[in-house]
Design a protein around this motif. Structure first.
Motif, mmCIF file in Angstrom:
data_model
loop_
_atom_site.group_PDB
_atom_site.id
_atom_site.type_symbol
_atom_site.label_atom_id
_atom_site.label_comp_id
_atom_site.label_asym_id
_atom_site.label_seq_id
_atom_site.Cartn_x
_atom_site.Cartn_y
_atom_site.Cartn_z
ATOM 1 N N TYR A 88 0.829 -1.204 0.000
ATOM 2 C CA TYR A 88 0.000 0.000 0.000
ATOM 3 C C TYR A 88 0.862 1.251 0.000
ATOM 4 O O TYR A 88 0.657 2.164 -0.813
ATOM 5 C CB TYR A 88 -0.945 0.012 1.207
ATOM 6 C CG TYR A 88 -1.757 1.287 1.279
ATOM 7 C CD1 TYR A 88 -2.919 1.419 0.525
ATOM 8 C CD2 TYR A 88 -1.353 2.374 2.041
ATOM 9 C CE1 TYR A 88 -3.662 2.602 0.544
ATOM 10 C CE2 TYR A 88 -2.071 3.555 2.066
ATOM 11 C CZ TYR A 88 -3.225 3.662 1.310
ATOM 12 O OH TYR A 88 -3.931 4.848 1.319
ATOM 13 N N MET A 123 2.819 1.715 -3.151
ATOM 14 C CA MET A 123 1.969 2.225 -4.220
ATOM 15 C C MET A 123 1.750 3.724 -4.052
ATOM 16 O O MET A 123 1.798 4.480 -5.030
ATOM 17 C CB MET A 123 0.624 1.493 -4.215
ATOM 18 C CG MET A 123 -0.359 2.046 -5.261
ATOM 19 S SD MET A 123 -1.945 1.234 -5.222
ATOM 20 C CE MET A 123 -2.499 1.645 -3.593
ATOM 21 N N VAL A 178 -6.654 -2.719 -2.114
ATOM 22 C CA VAL A 178 -7.474 -3.028 -3.288
ATOM 23 C C VAL A 178 -8.284 -1.811 -3.747
ATOM 24 O O VAL A 178 -8.464 -1.586 -4.950
ATOM 25 C CB VAL A 178 -8.406 -4.233 -3.018
ATOM 26 C CG1 VAL A 178 -7.584 -5.485 -2.766
ATOM 27 C CG2 VAL A 178 -9.335 -3.979 -1.844
ATOM 28 N N PHE A 236 -5.818 0.697 -5.349
ATOM 29 C CA PHE A 236 -5.460 0.175 -6.668
ATOM 30 C C PHE A 236 -6.574 0.471 -7.675
ATOM 31 O O PHE A 236 -6.320 0.869 -8.817
ATOM 32 C CB PHE A 236 -5.243 -1.337 -6.599
ATOM 33 C CG PHE A 236 -3.806 -1.753 -6.646
ATOM 34 C CD1 PHE A 236 -2.897 -1.155 -7.515
ATOM 35 C CD2 PHE A 236 -3.348 -2.762 -5.824
ATOM 36 C CE1 PHE A 236 -1.575 -1.536 -7.549
ATOM 37 C CE2 PHE A 236 -2.023 -3.154 -5.854
ATOM 38 C CZ PHE A 236 -1.125 -2.544 -6.711
ATOM 39 N N ALA A 237 -7.818 0.279 -7.226
ATOM 40 C CA ALA A 237 -8.957 0.413 -8.134
ATOM 41 C C ALA A 237 -9.085 1.824 -8.709
ATOM 42 O O ALA A 237 -9.397 1.990 -9.888
ATOM 43 C CB ALA A 237 -10.244 0.014 -7.415
ATOM 44 N N TYR A 268 -5.038 2.839 -10.293
ATOM 45 C CA TYR A 268 -4.609 2.049 -11.450
ATOM 46 C C TYR A 268 -5.708 1.039 -11.797
ATOM 47 O O TYR A 268 -5.610 -0.144 -11.472
ATOM 48 C CB TYR A 268 -3.304 1.304 -11.139
ATOM 49 C CG TYR A 268 -2.204 2.202 -10.624
ATOM 50 C CD1 TYR A 268 -1.545 3.091 -11.464
ATOM 51 C CD2 TYR A 268 -1.822 2.162 -9.284
ATOM 52 C CE1 TYR A 268 -0.534 3.918 -10.999
ATOM 53 C CE2 TYR A 268 -0.812 2.990 -8.807
ATOM 54 C CZ TYR A 268 -0.180 3.863 -9.671
ATOM 55 O OH TYR A 268 0.814 4.686 -9.196
ATOM 56 N N ILE A 282 -6.099 -3.757 -14.862
ATOM 57 C CA ILE A 282 -5.703 -4.958 -14.123
ATOM 58 C C ILE A 282 -4.265 -5.356 -14.449
ATOM 59 O O ILE A 282 -3.515 -5.806 -13.560
ATOM 60 C CB ILE A 282 -6.651 -6.137 -14.427
ATOM 61 C CG1 ILE A 282 -8.088 -5.782 -14.001
ATOM 62 C CG2 ILE A 282 -6.194 -7.398 -13.704
ATOM 63 C CD1 ILE A 282 -8.228 -5.509 -12.517
ATOM 64 N N GLN A 314 -2.035 -3.289 -12.354
ATOM 65 C CA GLN A 314 -2.069 -3.745 -10.965
ATOM 66 C C GLN A 314 -1.172 -4.969 -10.772
ATOM 67 O O GLN A 314 -0.392 -5.042 -9.814
ATOM 68 C CB GLN A 314 -3.500 -4.083 -10.553
ATOM 69 C CG GLN A 314 -4.421 -2.879 -10.455
ATOM 70 C CD GLN A 314 -5.806 -3.258 -9.946
ATOM 71 O OE1 GLN A 314 -6.002 -4.331 -9.374
ATOM 72 N NE2 GLN A 314 -6.769 -2.382 -10.168
ATOM 73 N N ASN A 315 -1.277 -5.931 -11.681
ATOM 74 C CA ASN A 315 -0.460 -7.138 -11.581
ATOM 75 C C ASN A 315 1.026 -6.821 -11.716
ATOM 76 O O ASN A 315 1.872 -7.401 -11.021
ATOM 77 C CB ASN A 315 -0.882 -8.159 -12.640
ATOM 78 C CG ASN A 315 -2.256 -8.748 -12.362
ATOM 79 O OD1 ASN A 315 -2.684 -8.802 -11.208
ATOM 80 N ND2 ASN A 315 -2.941 -9.186 -13.398
ATOM 81 N N LEU A 370 2.117 -5.287 -8.425
ATOM 82 C CA LEU A 370 2.164 -6.294 -7.363
ATOM 83 C C LEU A 370 3.427 -7.147 -7.464
ATOM 84 O O LEU A 370 4.046 -7.483 -6.446
ATOM 85 C CB LEU A 370 0.920 -7.177 -7.412
ATOM 86 C CG LEU A 370 -0.370 -6.541 -6.880
ATOM 87 C CD1 LEU A 370 -1.563 -7.447 -7.135
ATOM 88 C CD2 LEU A 370 -0.248 -6.239 -5.382
#
Length: 444
Positions: free
Chosen positions: A74, A77, A274, A277-278, A281, A284, A287-288, A291
């Motif tokens: 978190y 990010m 989450v 992220f939503a 970014y 998906i 996001q991956n 991560l």
């Protein structure tokens, strides 16, 4: 088996773990997962007893490992979105750099950047950013390294730091975990932070006076806009339009941690990760990608925190801990017994030259906690008293990032020079931290 034999095995196991880690013979994960098993076999634990000890030990550290699993990504990010950089930019745009401002600003910048609990990023960002000002004002790069390090130390106890997670794993019976420990240390932290800024201002004023006396005073009327704009974000990841949303959302998460202690902290961070992220970014694939990037920072710290439960479980449920404590209680003079943890706290800075962070928290502290129980001192008190192991920031064994810090000064200082110059000041601050905590009742 006799109590003395079990105690000897326990002490030998502790010594072997410390020796192997200090000499870097094996990884911390190996030391924590293999050496205790050998110790368990030597004291005659059955497979069933060993299995129960492992289950209970790992059960103590699993929630802490889960907190790290979600909290570290978190804040990493948020760093990628430019949140911390923008805070620093806003400060630089509104200040005129003078020696006392610069010394104070060094601590502040280090603390802000350090919210993502990365010592590496603090040195990499703060020192190159502020070094030109130190040169311009005829100030030693050693001061830059020193005050940046104080900023690092002052972020040790944020609830999501690896140190706080380690500490919380030692007292699983304490509700609220890291939040409870942080709350107990917070009054001490406030006074200590004020002390740091007072020291920074006093030293800055003294340098300013010396510069004026020698005719080397430097003024700057530009409010250092160039410095603010020299902090660059990743153009692909930066989200400047979402700055205030990210600020408010982070404040909201911290509020939830404090206001709702019955909600698991790791879920609060999982929810925050989450959701953030939503809206930052939504793609998906991005996001991956992030991560995977953040996962590198989770290794090997998160598995190490988890596997520390093996050491605690074996020592506690094999009888080693009890036997070791009985031996030490017979050796320690009864008049000093209730003060053992305070004495160790006062000597913690030089002691850290003999420990790594892991051995400090997972080898020394469990023994001290058990000793102090005999004198009715709760484990939580021992943990917060011995938590601020500031000496870690003086030894590359415990904190190799100090090499990065000295290198960022352009080789103006070396690690041995840094240790020589800063050992006594940091030890003095460590003693001050302990005395402040005692005066406020946090460490009693």
């Amino acid at each position: 088996m006799s109590t003395s034999y079990i105690a000897i095995i326990g002490f030998l196991m502790m010594f072997v773990i410390i020796y192997l880690l200090l000499k870097q013979k094996v990884s911390t994960m190996f030391a924590f997962s293999v050496i205790p098993i050998i110790g368990a076999i030597l004291v005659g634990m059955s497979p069933t007893a060993l299995g129960n000890a492992l289950e209970k030990g790992l059960g103590m550290t699993t929630p802490v490992a889960l907190i790290m699993l979600f909290s570290l990504p978190y804040f990493m990010m948020m760093a990628d979105t430019g949140l911390f950089n923008e805070i620093v930019r806003k400060i630089l745009r509104h200040v005129t750099i003078t020696p006392p401002v610069l010394t104070s600003l060094t601590i502040l910048v280090a603390m802000i950047v350090g919210l993502d609990v990365s010592i590496t990023s603090i040195y990499i960002i703060a020192i190159p950013l502020l070094l030109p000002f130190y040169k311009k004002l005829k100030m030693s790069p050693m001061l830059l390294m020193f005050f940046t390090t104080l900023g690092v130390i002052n972020t040790f106890d944020v609830p999501w730091s690896s140190r706080m997670l380690r500490a919380a794993s030692l007292v699983p019976e304490v509700k609220g975990g890291t939040i409870s420990l942080f709350s107990r240390m917070f009054p001490t932290q406030v006074v200590f932070t004020i002390l740091l800024f007072v020291i920074a201002i006093v030293i800055g004023l003294r340098i300013q006076h010396q510069n004026k006396k020698s005719g080397e005073a430097v003024t700057d009327d530009s409010n250092d806009q160039d410095a603010a704009e020299s902090i660059h974000d990743d153009p692909e990841l930066a989200r400047p339009k979402l700055f205030w949303i990210n600020v408010l959302f982070t404040i909201f998460l911290v509020f939830c941690l404090v206001a709702f202690p019955t909600v698991p902290s790791y879920y609060v961070f999982a929810f925050g990760l989450v959701v953030a992220f939503a809206y930052n970014y939504p793609n998906i694939k991005m996001q991956n990608k992030l991560l995977k990037k953040y996962a590198k920072s989770l290794m090997p710290v998160m598995p190490t925190i988890l596997l520390s439960g093996v050491v605690v479980g074996v020592m506690q449920y094999s009888g080693m801990m009890k036997a070791m404590v009985n031996v030490l209680l017979n050796v320690i003079p009864s008049s000093l017994g209730p003060w053992v943890y305070i004495i160790i706290a006062l000597l913690s800075t030089p002691l850290m030259f003999l420990f790594t962070n892991d051995t400090w928290y997972y080898v020394l502290l469990p023994i001290v906690i058990s000793i102090m129980k005999a004198y009715n001192v709760p484990g939580e008190i021992v943990v917060v008293t011995l938590f601020m192991n500031m000496g870690a920031m003086l030894t590359p064994i415990a904190q190799p990032q100090i090499y990065i810090g000295t290198n960022m000064t352009g080789d103006a200082i070396t690690v041995p020079e840094f240790i020589k110059k800063c050992m006594l000041p940091i030890w003095g601050l460590s003693i001050a931290w302990t005395l402040i905590g005692l005066a406020l009742g946090a460490f009693r």
